[in-house]
Design an enzyme around this catalytic site. Structure first.
Site, PDB file in Angstrom:
ATOM      1  N   SER A  74      38.578 -54.998  51.439  1.00  0.00           N
ATOM      2  CA  SER A  74      38.299 -56.418  51.217  1.00  0.00           C
ATOM      3  C   SER A  74      38.980 -56.822  49.921  1.00  0.00           C
ATOM      4  O   SER A  74      39.060 -56.023  48.974  1.00  0.00           O
ATOM      5  CB  SER A  74      36.782 -56.622  51.077  1.00  0.00           C
ATOM      6  OG  SER A  74      36.510 -57.856  50.428  1.00  0.00           O
ATOM      7  N   GLY A 122      44.445 -53.684  54.771  1.00  0.00           N
ATOM      8  CA  GLY A 122      43.836 -54.324  55.937  1.00  0.00           C
ATOM      9  C   GLY A 122      44.715 -55.453  56.454  1.00  0.00           C
ATOM     10  O   GLY A 122      44.914 -55.607  57.669  1.00  0.00           O
ATOM     11  N   HIS A 123      45.266 -56.250  55.535  1.00  0.00           N
ATOM     12  CA  HIS A 123      46.176 -57.328  55.951  1.00  0.00           C
ATOM     13  C   HIS A 123      47.456 -56.747  56.556  1.00  0.00           C
ATOM     14  O   HIS A 123      47.999 -57.286  57.528  1.00  0.00           O
ATOM     15  CB  HIS A 123      46.533 -58.219  54.763  1.00  0.00           C
ATOM     16  CG  HIS A 123      45.371 -58.991  54.207  1.00  0.00           C
ATOM     17  ND1 HIS A 123      44.790 -58.684  52.995  1.00  0.00           N
ATOM     18  CD2 HIS A 123      44.667 -60.042  54.700  1.00  0.00           C
ATOM     19  CE1 HIS A 123      43.786 -59.522  52.763  1.00  0.00           C
ATOM     20  NE2 HIS A 123      43.692 -60.358  53.777  1.00  0.00           N
ATOM     21  N   GLN A 137      35.353 -73.471  52.142  1.00  0.00           N
ATOM     22  CA  GLN A 137      34.476 -72.418  52.658  1.00  0.00           C
ATOM     23  C   GLN A 137      33.709 -71.691  51.565  1.00  0.00           C
ATOM     24  O   GLN A 137      33.006 -70.725  51.852  1.00  0.00           O
ATOM     25  CB  GLN A 137      35.268 -71.436  53.525  1.00  0.00           C
ATOM     26  CG  GLN A 137      36.250 -70.539  52.782  1.00  0.00           C
ATOM     27  CD  GLN A 137      37.139 -69.766  53.733  1.00  0.00           C
ATOM     28  OE1 GLN A 137      38.026 -70.315  54.371  1.00  0.00           O
ATOM     29  NE2 GLN A 137      36.917 -68.460  53.853  1.00  0.00           N
ATOM     30  N   MET A 187      43.683 -65.451  52.777  1.00  0.00           N
ATOM     31  CA  MET A 187      43.499 -66.129  51.487  1.00  0.00           C
ATOM     32  C   MET A 187      44.260 -65.370  50.397  1.00  0.00           C
ATOM     33  O   MET A 187      43.960 -65.504  49.204  1.00  0.00           O
ATOM     34  CB  MET A 187      42.013 -66.238  51.154  1.00  0.00           C
ATOM     35  CG  MET A 187      41.271 -67.092  52.189  1.00  0.00           C
ATOM     36  SD  MET A 187      39.775 -67.862  51.561  1.00  0.00           S
ATOM     37  CE  MET A 187      38.797 -66.454  51.131  1.00  0.00           C
ATOM     38  N   HIS A 243      46.071 -56.642  51.154  1.00  0.00           N
ATOM     39  CA  HIS A 243      45.861 -55.199  50.998  1.00  0.00           C
ATOM     40  C   HIS A 243      46.198 -54.516  52.322  1.00  0.00           C
ATOM     41  O   HIS A 243      46.698 -55.163  53.262  1.00  0.00           O
ATOM     42  CB  HIS A 243      44.423 -54.914  50.541  1.00  0.00           C
ATOM     43  CG  HIS A 243      43.382 -55.607  51.350  1.00  0.00           C
ATOM     44  ND1 HIS A 243      43.170 -55.342  52.677  1.00  0.00           N
ATOM     45  CD2 HIS A 243      42.502 -56.599  51.020  1.00  0.00           C
ATOM     46  CE1 HIS A 243      42.191 -56.099  53.134  1.00  0.00           C
ATOM     47  NE2 HIS A 243      41.771 -56.895  52.153  1.00  0.00           N
ATOM     48  N   GLY A 263      40.718 -60.229  61.401  1.00  0.00           N
ATOM     49  CA  GLY A 263      40.105 -58.915  61.263  1.00  0.00           C
ATOM     50  C   GLY A 263      38.692 -58.881  61.826  1.00  0.00           C
ATOM     51  O   GLY A 263      37.925 -59.829  61.667  1.00  0.00           O
ATOM     52  N   LYS A 290      36.519 -57.118  60.612  1.00  0.00           N
ATOM     53  CA  LYS A 290      35.656 -56.969  59.433  1.00  0.00           C
ATOM     54  C   LYS A 290      34.794 -58.226  59.256  1.00  0.00           C
ATOM     55  O   LYS A 290      33.625 -58.145  58.898  1.00  0.00           O
ATOM     56  CB  LYS A 290      36.548 -56.731  58.217  1.00  0.00           C
ATOM     57  CG  LYS A 290      36.004 -57.168  56.900  1.00  0.00           C
ATOM     58  CD  LYS A 290      35.430 -56.014  56.145  1.00  0.00           C
ATOM     59  CE  LYS A 290      34.931 -56.333  54.757  1.00  0.00           C
ATOM     60  NZ  LYS A 290      34.869 -57.682  54.355  1.00  0.00           N
TER      61      LYS A 290
HETATM   62  O1  PAF Z   1      39.233 -64.429  56.509  1.00  0.00           O
HETATM   63  C1  PAF Z   1      39.825 -65.156  55.682  1.00  0.00           C
HETATM   64  O2  PAF Z   1      40.633 -64.696  54.862  1.00  0.00           O
HETATM   65  C2  PAF Z   1      39.540 -66.643  55.672  1.00  0.00           C
HETATM   66  O3  PAF Z   1      38.217 -66.897  55.992  1.00  0.00           O
HETATM   67  C3  PAF Z   1      40.496 -67.446  56.572  1.00  0.00           C
HETATM   68  C4  PAF Z   1      40.328 -67.063  58.043  1.00  0.00           C
HETATM   69  C5  PAF Z   1      41.927 -67.216  56.149  1.00  0.00           C
HETATM   70  C6  PAF Z   1      40.176 -68.939  56.466  1.00  0.00           C
HETATM   71  O4  PAF Z   1      40.323 -69.390  55.157  1.00  0.00           O
END
Ligand code: PAF
Length: 292
Positions: A185, A34-35, A59, A28, A32, A147, A149
């Site tokens: 996060s 983690g990504h 979500q 999303m 950071h 992740g 996490k």
């Molecule tokens: O973990 C996330 O960043 C979100 O839940 C995802 C998997 C990209 C779905 O929108």
């Protein structure tokens, strides 16, 4: 490798045909360290890494942080370029949900989507699974990396892929932490310095709980809860949502006699920020025998 940016389905379809195997890292944004570690892991799994950046309205529940969720596209783009990402898919809400976010057909996360984190955030996992399946259908990756996490999210995506015969291999990547234990996060950037100190109670509770694993599930929860109860009395306080010791695949709470892998999961609010964390652990009836 040149980074191709696709904003529409047409741009994505045109780009997709020029790539071989793809490992997708769905995000999303507000990327950071983690990504970065997800992207690096994906790089070892396929010829091309694709990253999607999409803040998925479906979500987020009413009163959650959809509007203030950090949107940092220029910085995200620089990270993707730096990490050798080949394809960046950054659609608009209209591209992902033409007409309306209220689509008639969505993916149901079933019973598993209503427990633990799902009990705190009703409908959240339906929204996650729906957008992940849509992303898979559009990007058509061979592999997707998520992740650990978000352990329940990862377990639910694995379940969806198995139950719906989705031809994507799901890979889980270990949580990245700050030196003091705080799990990385995108929401950490909401925390004021005193809130950040309170937030450390989550990872401390997990470590204390894990240390009690040889004594069984009840002791694990007791040790974790002692830390969380203390944090509830600090200023600012931790408002605990749950602490649960669960089976890693079903997220059902494990009983006292359980032996095997488990996940100690915790979530709470500090100020207005919802934080989650977890630690995988192994429950054995006795400590492992010492080796000579
Ligand atoms: O973990 C996330 O960043 C979100 O839940 C995802 C998997 C990209 C779905 O929108």
């Amino acid at each position: 490798m040149t980074l191709v940016i696709a904003r529409t389905r047409e741009e994505l379809a045109a780009a997709r045909s020029s790539f071989g195997t793809i490992a997708l890292v769905p995000t999303m944004g507000a990327l950071h360290e983690g990504h970065r570690s997800l992207i690096r892991r994906a790089r070892g799994l396929a010829g091309t890494v694709a990253v999607s950046i999409f803040v998925n309205p479906l979500q987020f529940g009413p009163g959650e942080d959809l509007d203030r969720y950090p949107r940092t596209f220029p910085e995200d783009l620089a990270i993707c370029a730096d990490e050798g990402v080949g394809l960046l898919f950054a659609p608009t809400v209209e591209t992902m949900y033409p007409g309306s976010v209220e689509t008639a057909v969505t993916v149901s996360s079933g019973e598993m989507g209503t427990i633990v984190e799902g009990a705190t955030r009703p409908g959240h996992f339906d929204g996650v699974l729906t957008v992940v399946l849509k992303l898979f259908n559009l990007v058509r990756p061979e592999i997707a990396v998520f992740g650990e996490k978000d352990a329940q999210q990862l377990a639910m995506i694995r379940r969806m892929v198995a139950d719906l015969n989705v031809p994507v291999w799901i890979d889980g990547s270990p949580t990245v932490r700050e030196k003091d234990g705080l799990a990385l996060s995108s929401r950490n950037r909401y925390l004021s310095p005193p809130e950040r100190v309170t937030a450390l109670s989550l990872s401390l509770a997990l470590r204390r709980g894990a240390a009690a694993a040889p004594d069984g599930p009840a002791k694990v929860i007791k040790a974790a809860r002692a830390v969380l109860d203390e944090a509830a009395d600090t200023d600012p306080p931790l408002e605990l949502d749950y602490v649960a010791l669960v089976d890693p695949t079903t997220f059902e709470e494990v009983g006292e006699e359980y032996v095997g892998p488990a996940v100690l999961a915790v979530a709470g609010r500090v100020g207005s920020t919802h934080l989650i964390d977890n630690l995988p652990l192994y429950l054995a009836p006795e400590p492992f025998p010492e080796t000579s």
